[in-house]
Design a protein around this motif. Sequence first.
Motif, PDB file in Angstrom:
ATOM      1  N   LEU A 208       0.824  -1.208   0.000  1.00  0.00           N
ATOM      2  CA  LEU A 208       0.000   0.000   0.000  1.00  0.00           C
ATOM      3  C   LEU A 208       0.861   1.263   0.000  1.00  0.00           C
ATOM      4  N   GLY A 209       2.191   1.059  -0.012  1.00  0.00           N
ATOM      5  CA  GLY A 209       3.098   2.202  -0.054  1.00  0.00           C
ATOM      6  C   GLY A 209       3.195   2.956   1.263  1.00  0.00           C
ATOM      7  N   VAL A 210       2.885   2.262   2.374  1.00  0.00           N
ATOM      8  CA  VAL A 210       2.946   2.909   3.679  1.00  0.00           C
ATOM      9  C   VAL A 210       4.204   2.426   4.412  1.00  0.00           C
ATOM     10  N   PRO A 211       5.118   3.309   4.785  1.00  0.00           N
ATOM     11  CA  PRO A 211       6.306   2.868   5.511  1.00  0.00           C
ATOM     12  C   PRO A 211       5.912   2.330   6.892  1.00  0.00           C
ATOM     13  N   SER A 212       6.578   1.258   7.334  1.00  0.00           N
ATOM     14  CA  SER A 212       6.192   0.728   8.637  1.00  0.00           C
ATOM     15  C   SER A 212       7.378   0.535   9.570  1.00  0.00           C
ATOM     16  N   GLY A 213       7.100   0.640  10.850  1.00  0.00           N
ATOM     17  CA  GLY A 213       8.069   0.392  11.902  1.00  0.00           C
ATOM     18  C   GLY A 213       7.395  -0.472  12.951  1.00  0.00           C
ATOM     19  N   VAL A 214       8.201  -1.050  13.841  1.00  0.00           N
ATOM     20  CA  VAL A 214       7.672  -2.062  14.749  1.00  0.00           C
ATOM     21  C   VAL A 214       7.764  -1.622  16.213  1.00  0.00           C
ATOM     22  N   VAL A 215       6.737  -1.964  16.972  1.00  0.00           N
ATOM     23  CA  VAL A 215       6.794  -1.849  18.430  1.00  0.00           C
ATOM     24  C   VAL A 215       6.751  -3.273  18.973  1.00  0.00           C
ATOM     25  N   VAL A 216       7.766  -3.646  19.728  1.00  0.00           N
ATOM     26  CA  VAL A 216       7.767  -4.958  20.343  1.00  0.00           C
ATOM     27  C   VAL A 216       7.161  -4.806  21.737  1.00  0.00           C
ATOM     28  N   ASN A 217       6.069  -5.525  21.978  1.00  0.00           N
ATOM     29  CA  ASN A 217       5.369  -5.391  23.252  1.00  0.00           C
ATOM     30  C   ASN A 217       5.630  -6.605  24.135  1.00  0.00           C
ATOM     31  N   ARG A 218       5.683  -6.364  25.450  1.00  0.00           N
ATOM     32  CA  ARG A 218       5.913  -7.427  26.443  1.00  0.00           C
ATOM     33  C   ARG A 218       7.186  -8.210  26.149  1.00  0.00           C
ATOM     34  N   SER A 219       8.251  -7.513  25.830  1.00  0.00           N
ATOM     35  CA  SER A 219       9.479  -8.238  25.531  1.00  0.00           C
ATOM     36  C   SER A 219      10.154  -8.679  26.835  1.00  0.00           C
ATOM     37  N   THR A 220      10.824  -9.811  26.753  1.00  0.00           N
ATOM     38  CA  THR A 220      11.558 -10.318  27.906  1.00  0.00           C
ATOM     39  C   THR A 220      13.009 -10.520  27.480  1.00  0.00           C
ATOM     40  N   PRO A 221      13.940 -10.363  28.416  1.00  0.00           N
ATOM     41  CA  PRO A 221      15.341 -10.496  28.039  1.00  0.00           C
ATOM     42  C   PRO A 221      15.592 -11.883  27.424  1.00  0.00           C
ATOM     43  N   ARG A 245       4.999  -6.329  35.348  1.00  0.00           N
ATOM     44  CA  ARG A 245       3.760  -6.625  36.076  1.00  0.00           C
ATOM     45  C   ARG A 245       2.942  -5.376  36.384  1.00  0.00           C
ATOM     46  N   GLU A 246       3.638  -4.273  36.639  1.00  0.00           N
ATOM     47  CA  GLU A 246       2.946  -3.030  36.975  1.00  0.00           C
ATOM     48  C   GLU A 246       2.135  -2.523  35.764  1.00  0.00           C
ATOM     49  N   ILE A 247       2.776  -2.598  34.573  1.00  0.00           N
ATOM     50  CA  ILE A 247       2.071  -2.176  33.349  1.00  0.00           C
ATOM     51  C   ILE A 247       0.827  -3.045  33.153  1.00  0.00           C
ATOM     52  N   ALA A 248       1.014  -4.361  33.334  1.00  0.00           N
ATOM     53  CA  ALA A 248      -0.103  -5.292  33.155  1.00  0.00           C
ATOM     54  C   ALA A 248      -1.226  -4.975  34.134  1.00  0.00           C
ATOM     55  N   ARG A 249      -0.845  -4.636  35.382  1.00  0.00           N
ATOM     56  CA  ARG A 249      -1.858  -4.342  36.399  1.00  0.00           C
ATOM     57  C   ARG A 249      -2.678  -3.106  36.016  1.00  0.00           C
ATOM     58  N   ILE A 250      -1.981  -2.037  35.600  1.00  0.00           N
ATOM     59  CA  ILE A 250      -2.672  -0.803  35.214  1.00  0.00           C
ATOM     60  C   ILE A 250      -3.621  -1.087  34.050  1.00  0.00           C
ATOM     61  N   HIS A 251      -3.083  -1.818  33.083  1.00  0.00           N
ATOM     62  CA  HIS A 251      -3.857  -2.126  31.874  1.00  0.00           C
ATOM     63  C   HIS A 251      -5.090  -2.962  32.208  1.00  0.00           C
ATOM     64  N   ASN A 252      -4.910  -3.963  33.056  1.00  0.00           N
ATOM     65  CA  ASN A 252      -6.009  -4.878  33.372  1.00  0.00           C
ATOM     66  C   ASN A 252      -7.151  -4.222  34.128  1.00  0.00           C
ATOM     67  N   ARG A 253      -6.830  -3.161  34.878  1.00  0.00           N
ATOM     68  CA  ARG A 253      -7.969  -2.529  35.550  1.00  0.00           C
ATOM     69  C   ARG A 253      -8.502  -1.369  34.707  1.00  0.00           C
ATOM     70  N   GLY A 254      -8.161  -1.354  33.429  1.00  0.00           N
ATOM     71  CA  GLY A 254      -8.732  -0.377  32.504  1.00  0.00           C
ATOM     72  C   GLY A 254      -8.035   0.965  32.534  1.00  0.00           C
ATOM     73  N   GLY A 255      -6.901   1.044  33.226  1.00  0.00           N
ATOM     74  CA  GLY A 255      -6.174   2.309  33.308  1.00  0.00           C
ATOM     75  C   GLY A 255      -5.337   2.524  32.063  1.00  0.00           C
ATOM     76  N   LEU A 256      -4.939   3.790  31.864  1.00  0.00           N
ATOM     77  CA  LEU A 256      -4.119   4.127  30.720  1.00  0.00           C
ATOM     78  C   LEU A 256      -2.729   4.485  31.233  1.00  0.00           C
ATOM     79  N   LEU A 257      -1.745   3.693  30.806  1.00  0.00           N
ATOM     80  CA  LEU A 257      -0.387   3.832  31.323  1.00  0.00           C
ATOM     81  C   LEU A 257       0.117   5.277  31.246  1.00  0.00           C
ATOM     82  N   SER A 258      -0.053   5.935  30.113  1.00  0.00           N
ATOM     83  CA  SER A 258       0.451   7.304  29.923  1.00  0.00           C
ATOM     84  C   SER A 258      -0.216   8.313  30.848  1.00  0.00           C
ATOM     85  N   GLN A 259      -1.439   7.994  31.270  1.00  0.00           N
ATOM     86  CA  GLN A 259      -2.167   8.904  32.134  1.00  0.00           C
ATOM     87  C   GLN A 259      -1.689   8.733  33.570  1.00  0.00           C
TER      88      GLN A 259
END
Lengths: 283, 111
Positions: A208-221, A245-259
């Motif tokens: 489609l001619g759209v340049p793309s980049g990647v976000v790797v989520n929940r990465s572990t070493p 775990r903290e990110i997961a907790r915020i997310h699971n209770r419907g919170g927005l990490l950036s907020q």
Amino acid sequence: MEIAVASGKGGTGKSFVAANIGYAISRERETVLVDCDVEEPNLHLFFPGIPSSVPVTTRLPVIDEDSCTLCGKCASFCRYGALTVTQSGVLFLKDLCHSCGGCEIVCPSGAISEEESVIGRVDTLRIPPHLTLISGILNVGEIKSPTVIKAAREAASGSPLVIYDAAPGVTCPVVETLSGCDVCILVTEPTPFGLHDLDLAVQLAALLGVPSGVVVNRSTPGADEALRFCERHELPVLLDIPFDREIARIHNRGGLLSQVDTAWADTFRDLFYRAEALSEGGL
Amino acid sequence: MRICVTSKGTDPQDPVEERFGRSPYFLIIDQKTGDWTAVTNPVAAEVGGVGPRAAQLLVDNGVSVVITGNVGGNARTALESAGIDVFLIRESVTAASAYERYQKGSLQPLY
Ligand code: SF4
Ligand code: SF4
């Protein structure tokens, strides 16, 4: 500027990324966030409030049995097989109809008229000061996702900055969302399981001619298959979000990490700037 | 009655085609005369709606029974509402022998 957030498969955290990037950049400029996952929209879960709604309709033919002569012209015209004329009447298969309006024109007896049929809605929610959330919602049992996505995109048109949350996978609705975007952010997990799907999504964006980049989520070493995949395909990695775990907790209770966490808001804002640079060929 | 067998070729000795809408040919047997006629399926290679469009073709040809391997949901709705009976043949045999089995009553009706 139009940014699509997509993923090869479901469950990668695509909506999480879209919601956070939208919120983070809206601290600086007017931002419209559009939920294009119309079969299962979920961005509204991050932003409580009462939206205003506009229905989305398509036009469907209605056949008046009394004036129909069973001549068969409509069925031989319809390329989609939505009409079958039998000895006893005209059978209309709604799910095959593309609303082209042709059958109404070819019917010599004036037996066909068109009727508006509601297939979904577009919800708009203002989130002061600078964020607007537009959600496309397809009614249960309906199949015309692209029509609802088009309506949601139209509701956002004219805004200087629009971020789309695409449906998962590589399907018609995703094509509808991605077309015409300036850049695509692909969200993936670090595991090899999602890489095939990621590969398809990368190819679709390229087509489609759209340049793309990647976000790797929940990465572990140590789990760096996704990173190596990006290296091999010369795909820029825009952000690596560790499993936390903290990110997961915020997310699971419907919170927005950036907020909740301004450091993360800054990280997602930087993600926006990297995507913008990528769209301008600067990465 | 006019009976149709979906077929890979134009001859009764050609093998049965298992996909209804994508069948390249419809062999139509006129039970009164015993004649076999081959009708080309013009929608076999089209993208969408092939099932109901093939069903329409059978309606237009006055067919009341179709013998085939597999019928999709939309085709089934169209065939059923047109009052065309469907009999399923599971093995890959010739069109002639599928018709024979239908006559013996050994084929499964779809509905
Ligand atoms: S509107 Fe177009 S697609 Fe729908 S039934 Fe009529 S001819 Fe077919
Ligand atoms: S073209 Fe009009 S009159 Fe002819 S079969 Fe269709 S609806 Fe009936």
